[in-house]
Design a protein around this motif. Structure first.
Motif, PDB file in Angstrom:
ATOM      1  N   ASN A   1      61.706   6.579   9.034  1.00 35.18           N
ATOM      2  CA  ASN A   1      61.874   7.797   8.261  1.00 35.18           C
ATOM      3  C   ASN A   1      61.812   7.439   6.783  1.00 35.18           C
ATOM      4  N   PRO A   2      60.847   7.954   6.022  1.00 36.77           N
ATOM      5  CA  PRO A   2      60.690   7.520   4.626  1.00 36.77           C
ATOM      6  C   PRO A   2      61.917   7.783   3.774  1.00 36.77           C
ATOM      7  N   GLY A   3      62.528   8.949   3.926  1.00 34.00           N
ATOM      8  CA  GLY A   3      63.678   9.272   3.097  1.00 34.00           C
ATOM      9  C   GLY A   3      64.865   8.366   3.349  1.00 34.00           C
ATOM     10  N   GLN A   4      65.157   8.111   4.631  1.00 37.39           N
ATOM     11  CA  GLN A   4      66.288   7.244   4.940  1.00 37.39           C
ATOM     12  C   GLN A   4      66.040   5.818   4.454  1.00 37.39           C
ATOM     13  N   LEU A   5      64.815   5.347   4.638  1.00 36.98           N
ATOM     14  CA  LEU A   5      64.489   3.994   4.192  1.00 36.98           C
ATOM     15  C   LEU A   5      64.550   3.893   2.672  1.00 36.98           C
ATOM     16  N   LEU A   6      64.079   4.923   1.987  1.00 33.66           N
ATOM     17  CA  LEU A   6      64.116   4.927   0.524  1.00 33.66           C
ATOM     18  C   LEU A   6      65.551   4.907   0.013  1.00 33.66           C
ATOM     19  N   ARG A   7      66.429   5.703   0.614  1.00 29.95           N
ATOM     20  CA  ARG A   7      67.820   5.720   0.172  1.00 29.95           C
ATOM     21  C   ARG A   7      68.518   4.401   0.468  1.00 29.95           C
ATOM     22  N   ALA A   8      68.170   3.776   1.587  1.00 24.30           N
ATOM     23  CA  ALA A   8      68.788   2.483   1.901  1.00 24.30           C
ATOM     24  C   ALA A   8      68.484   1.454   0.824  1.00 24.30           C
ATOM     25  N   VAL A   9      67.215   1.366   0.437  1.00 25.93           N
ATOM     26  CA  VAL A   9      66.842   0.405  -0.604  1.00 25.93           C
ATOM     27  C   VAL A   9      67.424   0.819  -1.953  1.00 25.93           C
ATOM     28  N   GLN A  10      67.477   2.120  -2.236  1.00 32.86           N
ATOM     29  CA  GLN A  10      68.071   2.583  -3.488  1.00 32.86           C
ATOM     30  C   GLN A  10      69.546   2.199  -3.587  1.00 32.86           C
ATOM     31  N   ASN A  11      70.273   2.346  -2.492  1.00 28.71           N
ATOM     32  CA  ASN A  11      71.683   1.986  -2.507  1.00 28.71           C
ATOM     33  C   ASN A  11      71.870   0.483  -2.728  1.00 28.71           C
ATOM     34  N   LEU A  12      71.021  -0.311  -2.074  1.00 21.99           N
ATOM     35  CA  LEU A  12      71.095  -1.755  -2.301  1.00 21.99           C
ATOM     36  C   LEU A  12      70.796  -2.102  -3.755  1.00 21.99           C
ATOM     37  N   LEU A  13      69.791  -1.450  -4.324  1.00 21.19           N
ATOM     38  CA  LEU A  13      69.419  -1.718  -5.712  1.00 21.19           C
ATOM     39  C   LEU A  13      70.520  -1.274  -6.669  1.00 21.19           C
ATOM     40  N   ARG A  14      71.152  -0.146  -6.387  1.00 19.71           N
ATOM     41  CA  ARG A  14      72.234   0.324  -7.249  1.00 19.71           C
ATOM     42  C   ARG A  14      73.407  -0.652  -7.238  1.00 19.71           C
ATOM     43  N   ASN A  15      73.767  -1.149  -6.064  1.00 22.22           N
ATOM     44  CA  ASN A  15      74.844  -2.133  -5.988  1.00 22.22           C
ATOM     45  C   ASN A  15      74.466  -3.421  -6.717  1.00 22.22           C
ATOM     46  N   ALA A  16      73.191  -3.811  -6.592  1.00 24.24           N
ATOM     47  CA  ALA A  16      72.760  -5.047  -7.251  1.00 24.24           C
ATOM     48  C   ALA A  16      72.803  -4.921  -8.763  1.00 24.24           C
ATOM     49  N   THR A  17      72.400  -3.781  -9.311  1.00 22.59           N
ATOM     50  CA  THR A  17      72.429  -3.605 -10.763  1.00 22.59           C
ATOM     51  C   THR A  17      73.863  -3.614 -11.304  1.00 22.59           C
ATOM     52  N   GLN A  18      74.817  -3.166 -10.505  1.00 25.87           N
ATOM     53  CA  GLN A  18      76.205  -3.199 -10.946  1.00 25.87           C
ATOM     54  C   GLN A  18      76.777  -4.612 -10.939  1.00 25.87           C
ATOM     55  N   ALA A  19      76.262  -5.461 -10.046  1.00 29.12           N
ATOM     56  CA  ALA A  19      76.789  -6.827  -9.940  1.00 29.12           C
ATOM     57  C   ALA A  19      75.985  -7.839 -10.746  1.00 29.12           C
ATOM     58  N   ALA A  20      74.780  -7.476 -11.196  1.00 29.84           N
ATOM     59  CA  ALA A  20      73.895  -8.452 -11.845  1.00 29.84           C
ATOM     60  C   ALA A  20      74.344  -8.746 -13.274  1.00 29.84           C
ATOM     61  N   ARG A  21      73.932  -9.938 -13.731  1.00 33.88           N
ATOM     62  CA  ARG A  21      74.160 -10.308 -15.124  1.00 33.88           C
ATOM     63  C   ARG A  21      72.970  -9.919 -15.999  1.00 33.88           C
ATOM     64  N   HIS A  22      71.771 -10.308 -15.556  1.00 40.66           N
ATOM     65  CA  HIS A  22      70.583 -10.058 -16.365  1.00 40.66           C
ATOM     66  C   HIS A  22      69.439  -9.414 -15.590  1.00 40.66           C
ATOM     67  N   GLY A  23      69.279  -9.687 -14.308  1.00 40.18           N
ATOM     68  CA  GLY A  23      68.106  -9.191 -13.613  1.00 40.18           C
ATOM     69  C   GLY A  23      68.316  -8.991 -12.132  1.00 40.18           C
ATOM     70  N   VAL A  24      67.474  -8.122 -11.582  1.00 41.02           N
ATOM     71  CA  VAL A  24      67.450  -7.830 -10.148  1.00 41.02           C
ATOM     72  C   VAL A  24      65.997  -7.918  -9.689  1.00 41.02           C
ATOM     73  N   THR A  25      65.788  -8.536  -8.546  1.00 39.43           N
ATOM     74  CA  THR A  25      64.436  -8.744  -8.028  1.00 39.43           C
ATOM     75  C   THR A  25      64.328  -8.141  -6.641  1.00 39.43           C
ATOM     76  N   LEU A  26      63.241  -7.396  -6.412  1.00 42.50           N
ATOM     77  CA  LEU A  26      62.948  -6.836  -5.096  1.00 42.50           C
ATOM     78  C   LEU A  26      61.759  -7.579  -4.509  1.00 42.50           C
ATOM     79  N   THR A  27      61.845  -7.868  -3.228  1.00 45.86           N
ATOM     80  CA  THR A  27      60.782  -8.593  -2.536  1.00 45.86           C
ATOM     81  C   THR A  27      60.544  -7.938  -1.193  1.00 45.86           C
ATOM     82  N   ALA A  28      59.282  -7.864  -0.781  1.00 46.74           N
ATOM     83  CA  ALA A  28      58.912  -7.343   0.532  1.00 46.74           C
ATOM     84  C   ALA A  28      57.914  -8.290   1.161  1.00 46.74           C
ATOM     85  N   GLY A  29      58.029  -8.497   2.453  1.00 48.72           N
ATOM     86  CA  GLY A  29      57.120  -9.403   3.143  1.00 48.72           C
ATOM     87  C   GLY A  29      57.256  -9.299   4.641  1.00 48.72           C
ATOM     88  N   THR A  30      56.659 -10.256   5.347  1.00 50.76           N
ATOM     89  CA  THR A  30      56.690 -10.278   6.801  1.00 50.76           C
ATOM     90  C   THR A  30      57.050 -11.671   7.279  1.00 50.76           C
TER      91      THR A  30
END
Length: 429
Positions: free
Chosen positions: A323-352
């Motif tokens: 489901n695109p919406g659920q998957l998008l919100r899942a990654v958004q929530n992870l990114l939001r938590n990461a930006t709150q805990a990061a010092r300088h940068g956050v990196t997203l990676t996708a692969g197989t």
């Protein structure tokens, strides 16, 4: 007498320690545990031992002696210990402040006064004493019932010791009174617990009905709002078709279309929360998903945090069925938590990677196989991570039907089944 008071004090301590720490016997399980531990076990064992010692020292009839010792102890446990457990609670203060609760209290004392009437039968007194206890159970529950049981037990024993009442006139004795008090106490305590459980069940049922009504209301509002968004999207598409392809307004119209799509997806989630529909799944490109998340997150991200996407050499992001919406919100929530805990940068990676790599195994919900590849999205930050003392309490977010991995650093990886080379394995986002 001293042994009985000591047993009551020990029973109150055990009740607060193991049965009802909050002082409330408000469930059938607690009442059953209380009955088995205190009136049965804690009273039966000392009475058997004491009667055995008396039998050994005086040659008394052991079989006739131990019930005479057991019944007073059991009666004290059933009447005095619940009163002690509930006496110092906030509920007891509220009960006695309610003037309406004094009516069953006065009725109980009036029924005890019937014992002073000459030639009054004990059956009448038992039935009369049951009435205010049932009244108290219906009106105020366990707290008032426990206090009334203690007051009735003390009052009736005092009247009988003073030489009044049917237990003296008819020669039954105080032992028969204690047996009757045990029966009255068991009946009233069980009635109070049952009524309390029914009231709590009715409250939960009423709350569930309210949530159901809110769900129907939210579903109706979501349908209407979805129609409004559909109109906006249609107008944006018409305007985009009428404008030249190289017009500067095409970018704004494309952004408007994406915003309406996200709004329609939100209304779909409202409908799902209201149990009106099933999540629609489609083929989602994880690379495009990561780019979209970064595009939406950059305006809201603090200026000191740099968001970036790290490509993997030789790895391509798969297309997953989700489901695109659920998957998008899942990654958004992870990114939001990461930006709150990061010092300088956050990196997203996708692969197989291949299924089962690094000791991980994925079971498909429908097919039950272990074949195929897994697509994954990782959100990593340069923050301090989770303190080692909290690692045992940290739990990974594990979506149903997908494999998840939680690192002990400030990074999180979600894996999904891939749909590469024409295969479409099922996965939940």
């Amino acid at each position: 007498m001293a042994l009985g008071l000591l047993g009551v004090a020990l029973g109150a301590w055990l009740g607060r320690r193991w049965i009802a720490p909050d002082g409330q016997l408000d469930s059938s399980r607690q009442l059953l545990l209380f009955t088995l531990l205190l009136p049965v076990a804690l009273s039966l064992l000392p009475s058997v031992l004491m009667s055995a010692l008396l039998w050994w020292g005086t040659d008394a009839d052991w079989a006739a002696l131990w019930p005479r010792i057991y019944v007073p102890h059991a009666m004290a446990m059933l009447t005095l210990v619940p009163a002690l457990l509930t006496w110092d609670t906030a509920a007891a203060t509220a009960v006695f402040r309610d003037r309406g609760n004094w009516l069953p209290i006065l009725a109980a004392f009036a029924c005890m006064g019937l014992a002073l009437v000459p030639r009054m039968h004990d059956e009448v007194i038992r039935a009369a004493l049951t009435f205010p206890l049932c009244w108290a159970a219906v009106r105020s529950g366990m707290v008032l019932v426990a206090q009334l049981n203690a007051a009735i037990a003390i009052g009736m024993i005092a009247i009988t010791i003073a030489g009044f009442g049917p237990y003296v006139e008819y020669g039954y004795g105080i032992w028969a009174l204690q047996v009757d008090l045990i029966g009255i106490a068991v009946l009233s305590l069980q009635l109070a617990v049952t009524i309390g459980e029914r009231q709590r069940l009715a409250a939960r049922l009423d709350q569930a009905r309210r949530f159901e009504s809110l769900g129907f209301l939210a579903g109706g509002v979501a349908h209407d709002f979805n129609n409004v968004l559909g109109t906006i999207r249609a107008c944006a598409e018409i305007a985009s078709e009428r404008m030249p392809p190289d017009s500067p307004g095409q970018a704004e119209l494309a952004q408007l279309e994406r915003a309406t799509e996200r709004g329609m997806d939100m209304t779909q989630q409202i409908l799902l929360a209201a149990r009106q529909g099933d999540p629609a799944r489609s083929c989602v490109d994880l690379a495009e998903l990561v780019d979209e998340v970064l595009e939406m997150a950059r305006p809201l991200c603090p200026s000191r945090i740099q968001l970036s996407r790290r490509p993997l050499p030789g790895a391509t992001a798969p297309k997953v069925l989700a489901n695109p919406g659920q998957l998008l919100r899942a990654v958004q929530n992870l990114l939001r938590n990461a930006t709150q805990a990061a010092r300088h940068g956050v990196t997203l990676t996708a692969g197989t990677r291949a299924a089962g790599a690094s000791g991980e195994t994925r079971f498909d919900l429908q097919l039950g196989d272990r074949q195929g590849e897994l697509g994954w999205v990782e959100v990593a930050d340069d923050g301090p991570g989770i303190d080692a003392a909290h690692w045992p309490r940290a739990a990974c977010a594990r979506p149903t039907g997908a494999t998840s991995r939680c690192r002990r650093a400030s990074s999180t990886c979600w894996s999904f089944s891939s749909a590469r080379r024409g295969r479409s394995s099922r996965a939940n986002s």
